[in-house]
Scaffold this active site. Structure first.
Site, PDB file in Angstrom:
ATOM      1  N   GLN A  32       4.134   0.664   2.237  1.00 37.49           N
ATOM      2  CA  GLN A  32       4.372  -0.560   2.994  1.00 37.49           C
ATOM      3  C   GLN A  32       5.563  -1.251   2.353  1.00 37.49           C
ATOM      4  O   GLN A  32       5.551  -1.563   1.147  1.00 37.49           O
ATOM      5  CB  GLN A  32       3.126  -1.459   2.930  1.00 37.49           C
TER       6      GLN A  32
ATOM      7  N   GLU B  66     -10.546  -2.389   4.579  1.00 36.98           N
ATOM      8  CA  GLU B  66      -9.206  -1.867   4.836  1.00 36.98           C
ATOM      9  C   GLU B  66      -9.069  -0.477   4.211  1.00 36.98           C
ATOM     10  O   GLU B  66      -9.821  -0.097   3.308  1.00 36.98           O
ATOM     11  CB  GLU B  66      -8.140  -2.785   4.202  1.00 36.98           C
TER      12      GLU B  66
ATOM     13  N   ARG C 131      -7.368  -1.076  11.797  1.00 41.04           N
ATOM     14  CA  ARG C 131      -6.146  -0.508  11.199  1.00 41.04           C
ATOM     15  C   ARG C 131      -6.396   0.499  10.072  1.00 41.04           C
ATOM     16  O   ARG C 131      -7.488   0.708   9.621  1.00 41.04           O
ATOM     17  CB  ARG C 131      -5.289  -1.644  10.658  1.00 41.04           C
TER      18      ARG C 131
ATOM     19  N   ASP D 287       0.774  -1.257   0.000  1.00 40.26           N
ATOM     20  CA  ASP D 287       0.000   0.000   0.000  1.00 40.26           C
ATOM     21  C   ASP D 287       0.805   1.307   0.000  1.00 40.26           C
ATOM     22  O   ASP D 287       1.784   1.427   0.727  1.00 40.26           O
ATOM     23  CB  ASP D 287      -0.859   0.096   1.266  1.00 40.26           C
TER      24      ASP D 287
ATOM     25  N   SER E 265      -0.273   0.268   7.480  1.00 42.67           N
ATOM     26  CA  SER E 265      -0.672   1.427   6.680  1.00 42.67           C
ATOM     27  C   SER E 265      -1.205   2.580   7.515  1.00 42.67           C
ATOM     28  O   SER E 265      -1.730   2.388   8.612  1.00 42.67           O
ATOM     29  CB  SER E 265      -1.715   1.014   5.644  1.00 42.67           C
TER      30      SER E 265
HETATM   31  C1  FRU Z   1      -3.862  -3.604   2.763  1.00 39.68           C
HETATM   32  C2  FRU Z   1      -3.235  -4.056   4.078  1.00 39.68           C
HETATM   33  C3  FRU Z   1      -3.576  -3.093   5.193  1.00 39.68           C
HETATM   34  C4  FRU Z   1      -2.439  -3.290   6.156  1.00 39.68           C
HETATM   35  C5  FRU Z   1      -1.267  -3.520   5.226  1.00 39.68           C
HETATM   36  C6  FRU Z   1      -0.247  -4.465   5.774  1.00 39.68           C
HETATM   37  O1  FRU Z   1      -3.237  -4.113   1.642  1.00 39.68           O
HETATM   38  O2  FRU Z   1      -3.644  -5.375   4.378  1.00 39.68           O
HETATM   39  O3  FRU Z   1      -4.845  -3.312   5.752  1.00 39.68           O
HETATM   40  O4  FRU Z   1      -2.246  -2.169   6.982  1.00 39.68           O
HETATM   41  O5  FRU Z   1      -1.812  -4.030   4.033  1.00 39.68           O
HETATM   42  O6  FRU Z   1       0.892  -4.486   4.964  1.00 39.68           O
END
Ligand code: FRU
Length: 522
Positions: A65, A232, A180, A49, A106
């Site tokens: 990420q 998410e 999250r 992300d 994220s």
């Molecule tokens: C979305 C996700 C988020 C999380 C991150 C972890 O792709 O699953 O919800 O914060 O990736 O890398």
């Protein structure tokens, strides 16, 4: 992600060896095979992300990420890059490292112009990042409170970050398993910071005067939109309806799985926010009642996208970036030294359409700086195939098709191809009123049984005409129909570059169009 992060990590490690073998077989000695020319990619290793995007002192910041230890998902850090134009990026050192509170999942970042947080120094506003701490040990122990929201700040243009000593700022007291992806904005009307984050099957909104002390405002979404997977990466922001001056609010919301064409996808909601509750616009509510979603992009590869914070009012755009992949196969795609790219930056606009409020997305105008050689496509009646160009692997194609009132042409569009019979096509099926991308013959697809696909998007052009504006970049296609009324994004991995372009159809006329070669940014 639907699966627990623990299981995902274990699976990634298992697949890593297999995929490394796979990559070598398909890419020969070229570790950079499939690397895009103008899309953002990490210099090396795994990326998912986009995070923490804001604009400050002439720089667009992009965090993401990042797992610096491998090319599959692993303990998350925030990678970092800056750009003067969202097109040319400079990579910077990793901004946030995991710590005793957990991995860095994220989140977002803002410029705290009035120093409400008190983190500012020498009269300069602090930059504040808001992210999820994910405690692996908590998850392993079978607890449900292992995700919580924390902050960090920078007083040197985002070059170095200090985690707040009072973290977490929102502990997970209720023990909600998925808790999250905080996205924060300053709401001028209610004069507070507003945070939206995902809590399994809904979005939580919290408010704060100073980014440190937060109170729960409301929940949204249990009864709206698609719930075929975990919610998410929400993003709640105000936007002026095109041409009307009326202000509405949009909530972007990623979901995995459950996208209309499989796996990960991003739906959105349009409504009003009064400083406490986000309430759907009445007509919009009808479109998302009963598990129905309205999607920002109907392709397979635009996920977890959010918008930039602090774009100057003089610019006024709402700028978006998504992760150009899908959890269905993200860890398996056949690239060698790095994994995955972002979409091109897009400008979002909200329009009143016959169906109600709808988000339009178009590539940002800054991308025009990449245009090189231009080829004019003359008008022509298409009857079968028309090979019109030798395609550059990075190109922009802008074509308009027209057909006679009362007639229904066969599916038409454009096709990228190579000498090995591999191809990707994108176009419109007038009989079914569907936009489509077909990558079922796109080359290397063996890495995942979920990859090969032909995707469709419901789309009804205003008359007997459709404009297809496409960006091609070595291993991806982004299609924007009629000024962004409908968007589709797909990645692909041909065993030899696509250097042919064919326009196909029957009973349809292509109007004068253009194809540009696009320059490499690296
Ligand atoms: C979305 C996700 C988020 C999380 C991150 C972890 O792709 O699953 O919800 O914060 O990736 O890398």
């Amino acid at each position: 992600m639907k699966y627990s992060f623990l299981i995902l990590f274990a699976l990634c490690c298992l697949f890593a060896c297999d995929t490394a073998k796979n990559s070598r077989a398909t890419s020969g000695s070229d570790a950079e095979r499939h690397r895009p020319a103008f899309h953002f990619t990490p210099p090396e290793k795994w990326m998912n992300d986009p995070n923490g995007m804001f604009f400050y002192e002439g720089e667009y910041h992009l965090f993401y990420q990042y797992y610096p230890g491998g090319t599959v998902w692993g303990p998350m850090h925030w990678g970092h890059a800056v750009s003067p134009d969202m097109v040319h990026w400079k990579h910077l050192p990793v901004a946030l490292y995991p710590d005793s509170l957990g991995l860095i999942f994220s989140g977002s970042a803002v410029v705290d112009w009035n120093n409400t947080s008190g983190f500012g120094k020498n009269g300069r506003p602090p930059l504040v990042a808001i992210f999820t701490h994910h405690l692996m040990a908590g998850e392993k122990a079978g607890r449900h409170d292992f995700q919580y929201q924390s902050i960090a700040y920078s007083t040197d243009k985002g070059r170095t970050w200090t985690k707040y000593a009072g973290n977490p700022v929102i502990p997970n007291t209720a023990g909600i398993h998925d808790f999250r992806d905080p996205k924060v904005i300053w709401d001028k009307q209610s004069k507070q910071w507003v945070m939206a984050f995902a809590a399994g099957n809904h979005v939580k909104l919290w408010g704060s005067p100073d980014l440190k002390h937060w109170t729960h405002l409301s929940d949204f979404g249990r009864e709206w939109g698609s719930h075929a997977g975990v919610w998410e990466c929400p993003d709640l922001f105000p936007v002026t309806v095109d041409g009307s001056g009326e202000q509405k609010w949009v909530l972007l919301l990623s979901i995995n799985p459950g996208a209309p064409n499989g796996g990960s996808g991003t739906q959105y909601f349009a409504g009003n926010f009064d400083g406490k509750n986000f309430v759907l616009d009445e007509r919009f509510a009808a479109s998302v009642r009963g598990e129905k979603g309205i999607w920002l992009d109907y392709g397979r590869d635009n996920y977890a996208g959010v918008t930039w914070s602090d774009i100057p009012a003089s610019d006024g755009r709402r700028l978006f970036l998504g992760w150009m992949s899908n959890w269905d196969y993200a860890t398996l795609v056949p690239t060698a030294s790095w994994r995955s790219a972002m979409t091109v930056p897009r400008a979002l606009r909200l329009k009143n359409t016959p169906e109600g409020l709808r988000l339009y997305s178009e590539p940002v105008r800054e991308l025009a700086s990449l245009r090189g050689k231009k080829t004019d496509i003359p008008a022509a009646d298409i009857d079968g195939n028309l090979v019109i160009n030798t395609l550059s692997t990075a190109s922009e194609i802008d074509l308009e098709f027209e057909w006679k009132a009362g007639e229904t042409p066969q599916p038409f569009g454009l096709e990228l191809f190579n000498a090995r019979g591999e191809q990707v096509s994108a176009g419109f099926d007038a009989a079914k009123q569907q936009l489509f991308i077909d990558r079922s013959k796109s080359g290397n697809m063996a890495f995942s049984p979920k990859f090969s696909s032909r995707e469709v998007a419901p789309y009804r052009p205003a008359g007997q005409r459709i404009r297809l504006h496409c960006l091609i970049d070595v291993a991806s296609i982004e299609v924007f129909a009629d000024g962004g009324a409908c968007a589709m994004t797909d990645i692909f991995f041909p065993t030899e570059d696509f250097t042919g372009l064919r326009v196909f159809g029957k009973g349809v006329r292509v109007l004068p169009g253009k194809v540009w070669d696009l320059k490499k940014v690296r």
